[in-house]
Write a protein that holds these residues in place. Structure first.
Motif, PDB file in Angstrom:
ATOM      1  N   SER A   5       0.853  -1.185   0.000  1.00 11.38           N
ATOM      2  CA  SER A   5       0.000   0.000   0.000  1.00 11.38           C
ATOM      3  C   SER A   5       0.892   1.240   0.000  1.00 11.38           C
ATOM      4  CB  SER A   5      -0.924  -0.008   1.215  1.00 11.38           C
ATOM      5  OG  SER A   5      -1.733   1.149   1.223  1.00 11.38           O
ATOM      6  N   ASN A   7       1.636   5.318  -2.282  1.00  9.84           N
ATOM      7  CA  ASN A   7       1.102   6.342  -3.181  1.00  9.84           C
ATOM      8  C   ASN A   7       1.988   6.560  -4.411  1.00  9.84           C
ATOM      9  OD1 ASN A   7      -1.317   7.165  -1.802  1.00  9.84           O
ATOM     10  ND2 ASN A   7       0.002   8.080  -0.242  1.00  9.84           N
ATOM     11  N   ARG A 129      -2.077   0.044 -15.442  1.00  8.84           N
ATOM     12  CA  ARG A 129      -2.898  -0.271 -14.275  1.00  8.84           C
ATOM     13  C   ARG A 129      -2.599   0.688 -13.130  1.00  8.84           C
ATOM     14  NH1 ARG A 129      -1.345  -5.099 -13.855  1.00  8.84           N
ATOM     15  NH2 ARG A 129       0.218  -4.942 -12.188  1.00  8.84           N
ATOM     16  N   TRP A 130      -1.329   0.941 -12.888  1.00  2.00           N
ATOM     17  CA  TRP A 130      -0.948   1.823 -11.787  1.00  2.00           C
ATOM     18  C   TRP A 130      -1.422   3.254 -12.038  1.00  2.00           C
ATOM     19  CZ3 TRP A 130       4.724  -0.349 -11.862  1.00  2.00           C
ATOM     20  CH2 TRP A 130       4.726  -1.614 -11.249  1.00  2.00           C
ATOM     21  N   LYS A 132      -3.987   4.155 -13.863  1.00  4.83           N
ATOM     22  CA  LYS A 132      -5.437   4.142 -13.714  1.00  4.83           C
ATOM     23  C   LYS A 132      -5.837   4.191 -12.247  1.00  4.83           C
ATOM     24  CE  LYS A 132      -9.554   1.441 -14.917  1.00  4.83           C
ATOM     25  NZ  LYS A 132     -10.053   0.185 -15.573  1.00  4.83           N
ATOM     26  N   ASP A 133      -5.049   3.549 -11.391  1.00  3.66           N
ATOM     27  CA  ASP A 133      -5.333   3.512  -9.961  1.00  3.66           C
ATOM     28  C   ASP A 133      -4.864   4.777  -9.232  1.00  3.66           C
ATOM     29  OD1 ASP A 133      -6.445   1.027 -10.283  1.00  3.66           O
ATOM     30  OD2 ASP A 133      -4.658  -0.069  -9.602  1.00  3.66           O
ATOM     31  N   THR A 244      -1.865  -1.036  -3.938  1.00  5.44           N
ATOM     32  CA  THR A 244      -3.037  -0.205  -3.713  1.00  5.44           C
ATOM     33  C   THR A 244      -2.610   1.146  -3.161  1.00  5.44           C
ATOM     34  OG1 THR A 244      -3.314  -1.151  -1.496  1.00  5.44           O
ATOM     35  CG2 THR A 244      -4.556  -2.161  -3.304  1.00  5.44           C
ATOM     36  N   ARG A 245      -3.463   2.143  -3.346  1.00  5.15           N
ATOM     37  CA  ARG A 245      -3.159   3.476  -2.810  1.00  5.15           C
ATOM     38  C   ARG A 245      -3.106   3.458  -1.305  1.00  5.15           C
ATOM     39  NH1 ARG A 245      -4.625   8.017  -5.757  1.00  5.15           N
ATOM     40  NH2 ARG A 245      -3.975   9.159  -3.874  1.00  5.15           N
TER      41      ARG A 245
END
Length: 246
Positions: A5, A7, A129-130, A132-133, A244-245
């Protein structure tokens, strides 16, 4: 599978997003083959002069004129620069001036369509993907920022620059020193623990971890063998990551 997790994601290039073989078997030989031609054709261009000045500084001289012994005849200086570049490349030296000049020569190859960057198949998918997230993905390589932009703008998977928010090279600091990663974290406006650094070099990962970043060792086909005893989680593909963020 590694779950993380964060940013931001900071990526190495050679051995991480692209094969070492491509860099050593295609990109470096291109510089050797076209360097003399490039120096003659592009002489007096500001970017080339800047790279030559940096090469002189890297060699311990106060200026290009000092390094050349006061003889600034173009053919003389070009020969000195040519010989120094080849010497540095033979020693696999990560000198700033060398990397700047290599980037300029590679631009010639990309503009002519003679070069097309290799990236592993999982890289474009992961970058998309990254992005977009909402993850902040950046590059940190010994290759110059100019070379990085050329590399990711002309890959065999298309233009990947759209997925990247920033680039760092040795002008930020050495890749094996923690202060470099602390500086990058500050520029990204994240605390170091909010950033995941991916590289195939344990010493770089050690430095990033010392600065507080999360790390993972990338083991690709064709990479140099890894000495046992490191403490970094290992992946063989970006598909092995669930990010994930934070």
């Amino acid at each position: 599978m590694i779950e993380c997790s964060v940013n931001g994601i900071l990526l190495d290039v050679e051995g991480t997003t692209s094969s070492i073989g491509y860099v050593y078997d295609v990109m470096f030989p291109f510089v050797r083959e076209h360097l003399a031609e490039f120096l003659k054709q592009e002489w007096d261009r500001p970017a080339l002069m800047g790279a030559c000045q940096q090469i002189a500084h890297d060699a311990g001289a106060g200026s290009l004129a000092q390094w050349c012994g006061g003889n600034l005849e173009p053919s003389h200086v070009q020969q000195l620069v040519h010989d120094e570049v080849i010497r540095l490349m033979d020693g696999d030296v990560k000198a700033t001036g060398l990397k700047q000049l290599q980037g300029l020569v590679w631009r010639l190859g990309y503009d002519r369509g003679q070069l097309k960057s290799h990236v592993f198949e999982d890289v474009p998918v992961a970058l998309k993907r990254w992005a977009k997230d909402g993850l902040n993905v950046r590059i940190y390589s010994s290759g110059s920022v100019t070379a990085q932009r050329l590399f990711f703008g002309h890959t065999d998977a298309g233009d990947l620059l759209v997925y990247l928010r920033g680039h760092y090279d040795t002008t930020t600091g050495p890749k094996k020193e923690a202060t470099s990663y602390a500086k990058i974290a500050q520029e990204m406006r994240y605390s170091p623990e909010e950033i995941l650094f991916l590289s195939d070099v344990v010493a770089e990962l050690d430095a990033a971890r010392a600065a507080g970043m999360k790390t993972a060792l990338v083991v690709r086909l064709g990479n140099k063998p890894i000495e046992p005893g490191h403490e970094h989680p290992t992946i063989e593909s970006f598909d092995d990551l669930v990010v994930t963020r934070g």
